[in-house]
Design an enzyme around this catalytic site. Structure first.
Site, short mmCIF file in Angstrom:
data_model
loop_
_atom_site.label_atom_id
_atom_site.label_comp_id
_atom_site.label_asym_id
_atom_site.label_seq_id
_atom_site.Cartn_x
_atom_site.Cartn_y
_atom_site.Cartn_z
N ILE A 111 0.83 -1.21 0.00
CA ILE A 111 0.00 0.00 0.00
C ILE A 111 0.87 1.26 0.00
O ILE A 111 1.97 1.25 0.54
CB ILE A 111 -0.98 -0.01 1.19
CG1 ILE A 111 -1.96 1.17 1.11
CG2 ILE A 111 -0.24 -0.06 2.52
CD1 ILE A 111 -3.16 1.06 2.05
N CYS A 112 0.35 2.29 -0.63
CA CYS A 112 0.92 3.63 -0.61
C CYS A 112 2.26 3.66 -1.35
O CYS A 112 2.32 3.40 -2.54
CB CYS A 112 1.01 4.13 0.83
SG CYS A 112 1.22 5.90 1.02
N HIS A 113 3.36 3.95 -0.65
CA HIS A 113 4.69 4.00 -1.25
C HIS A 113 5.37 2.63 -1.32
O HIS A 113 6.45 2.50 -1.89
CB HIS A 113 5.59 4.97 -0.48
CG HIS A 113 5.24 6.41 -0.67
ND1 HIS A 113 4.16 7.01 -0.06
CD2 HIS A 113 5.84 7.38 -1.41
CE1 HIS A 113 4.11 8.28 -0.41
NE2 HIS A 113 5.11 8.54 -1.23
N TRP A 132 0.60 5.22 -4.20
CA TRP A 132 0.52 6.66 -3.99
C TRP A 132 0.83 7.30 -5.35
O TRP A 132 1.73 6.84 -6.06
CB TRP A 132 1.55 7.08 -2.93
CG TRP A 132 1.45 8.52 -2.58
CD1 TRP A 132 2.31 9.52 -2.97
CD2 TRP A 132 0.45 9.15 -1.78
NE1 TRP A 132 1.89 10.72 -2.46
CE2 TRP A 132 0.75 10.53 -1.72
CE3 TRP A 132 -0.68 8.68 -1.11
CZ2 TRP A 132 -0.04 11.44 -1.02
CZ3 TRP A 132 -1.45 9.59 -0.40
CH2 TRP A 132 -1.13 10.95 -0.36
N SER A 164 -2.83 -0.83 -3.10
CA SER A 164 -3.74 0.30 -2.85
C SER A 164 -2.93 1.58 -2.78
O SER A 164 -1.72 1.56 -2.62
CB SER A 164 -4.52 0.11 -1.55
OG SER A 164 -5.62 -0.75 -1.73
#
Length: 181
Positions: A111-113, A132, A164
């Site tokens: 998720i994200c980075h 991200w 995500s």
């Protein structure tokens, strides 16, 4: 969905993981009957989490990545935060651990980075994923099909890959992660 009897590794660095991206997936694994294990890159015995740029809670690590074997786990979660994946991708042991999951087809959720670490492990070529938004160029340059969606489950590679974009996507991310694992 049940993860009963399954061990899921959570790979983080000693400092810099986004707390909610660690704790919510962790709770989802526990609620589904699985056993989450905190694997730390480096030899630290604790992990300093962050709420964006502010220090959050400290968590005790279960073991260092150089003592963790891919064969001991049923899946891998890569929480985000900017510093966490940036430091992980600089650790040969952490990158090898991630690559091990990819190479044998075990599910990975990021998720994200966190997809930065997937890039370093050579795991995004030909895969559809999200992250991200600031990572989209890095991911595309590494051969990924980057999309702006709350959760993406790619099953076209060696093993399932769940991604995500951000903390707001955690409900969809944890649901897809639990279903995939």
């Amino acid at each position: 969905m049940s993860l009963a009897g399954k061990k899921i590794a959570f790979l983080v660095t000693p400092e810099g993981v986004e707390q909610v991206e660690l704790t919510e997936p962790w709770q989802a694994v526990e609620q589904a009957g699985g056993q989450p294990v905190l694997v730390v890159g480096g030899d630290a015995q604790s992990v300093q989490a962050f709420n964006h740029l502010d220090k959050g809670d400290v968590f005790e690590a279960d073991l260092p990545v150089d003592r963790a074997g891919v064969e001991d786990y049923d899946g891998l979660v890569l929480p985000g935060g900017v510093a966490n994946p940036d430091l992980l991708r600089q650790s040969p042991d952490a990158v090898a651990f991630v690559k091990g999951f990819i190479d044998i087809g075990k599910p990975v959720a990021a998720i994200c980075h966190a997809p930065w670490t997937l890039v370093e492990a050579g795991a995004v070529q030909g895969r559809r994923l999200t992250s991200w938004p600031s990572l989209q160029t890095d991911l595309r340059n590494a051969g990924a099909d980057w999309v702006d969606e709350e959760v993406v489950v790619d099953t076209h590679g060696a093993g399932p890959l769940v991604t995500s974009r951000k903390p707001d996507d955690l409900p969809a991310f944890t649901k897809a992660m639990a279903e995939t694992f």
